[in-house]
Design a protein around this motif. Sequence first.
Motif, PDB file in Angstrom:
ATOM      1  N   HIS A  18      39.250  52.336  41.343  1.00  0.00           N
ATOM      2  CA  HIS A  18      38.414  51.522  42.217  1.00  0.00           C
ATOM      3  C   HIS A  18      38.095  52.275  43.500  1.00  0.00           C
ATOM      4  N   MET A  23      33.918  45.368  43.180  1.00  0.00           N
ATOM      5  CA  MET A  23      34.640  44.359  42.415  1.00  0.00           C
ATOM      6  C   MET A  23      33.674  43.430  41.700  1.00  0.00           C
ATOM      7  N   VAL A  75      40.076  46.505  48.031  1.00  0.00           N
ATOM      8  CA  VAL A  75      40.216  46.010  46.657  1.00  0.00           C
ATOM      9  C   VAL A  75      41.682  45.657  46.398  1.00  0.00           C
ATOM     10  N   ASP A  76      42.585  46.528  46.844  1.00  0.00           N
ATOM     11  CA  ASP A  76      44.013  46.263  46.661  1.00  0.00           C
ATOM     12  C   ASP A  76      44.447  45.009  47.395  1.00  0.00           C
ATOM     13  N   VAL A  78      42.602  42.360  47.947  1.00  0.00           N
ATOM     14  CA  VAL A  78      42.121  41.221  47.146  1.00  0.00           C
ATOM     15  C   VAL A  78      43.043  41.005  45.950  1.00  0.00           C
ATOM     16  N   LEU A  79      43.366  42.093  45.251  1.00  0.00           N
ATOM     17  CA  LEU A  79      44.194  41.994  44.053  1.00  0.00           C
ATOM     18  C   LEU A  79      45.627  41.561  44.359  1.00  0.00           C
ATOM     19  N   HIS A  84      42.388  32.818  44.133  1.00  0.00           N
ATOM     20  CA  HIS A  84      41.227  32.814  45.028  1.00  0.00           C
ATOM     21  C   HIS A  84      40.394  31.588  44.682  1.00  0.00           C
ATOM     22  N   ASP A  92      37.668  34.650  39.872  1.00  0.00           N
ATOM     23  CA  ASP A  92      38.454  35.709  39.245  1.00  0.00           C
ATOM     24  C   ASP A  92      37.927  37.095  39.638  1.00  0.00           C
ATOM     25  N   LYS A  94      37.962  41.060  39.919  1.00  0.00           N
ATOM     26  CA  LYS A  94      38.524  42.181  39.150  1.00  0.00           C
ATOM     27  C   LYS A  94      37.862  43.468  39.615  1.00  0.00           C
ATOM     28  N   VAL A  95      38.536  44.580  39.368  1.00  0.00           N
ATOM     29  CA  VAL A  95      37.945  45.880  39.661  1.00  0.00           C
ATOM     30  C   VAL A  95      36.735  46.061  38.755  1.00  0.00           C
TER      31      VAL A  95
END
Length: 108
Positions: A18, A23, A75-76, A78-79, A84, A92, A94-95
């Motif tokens: 990523h 995302m 991104v990390d 968010v993950l 959410h 949902d 995702k990368v």
Amino acid sequence: MEGDGSQTTSGSPNDSQHETGKMFIGGLSWQTSPDSLRDYFSKFGEIRECMVMRDPTTKRSRGFGFITFADAASVDKVLAHPHHELDSKMIDPKVAFPRRAQPKPVDL
């Protein structure tokens, strides 16, 4: 010169999965707008691009979109959050992978 960092991009493809900060956001409400999507995800970092995909004929939301962060480390962030919710709906994130990098389905 050793240690000049010139080999940082020669790792496995998963090392930079990523790197772009992009995302895929699935499960969006029909009412979710690019502005509300941007407002929600801006708490994780600066957003470079934000879009909600729409049907070209009806102009209705297709229920998913994309976010591109200025910093891929967002991104990390968010993950790291397991849940959410936006516009009263669980979404949902995702990368996002480029289409060419996705495995092709195999008929058995």
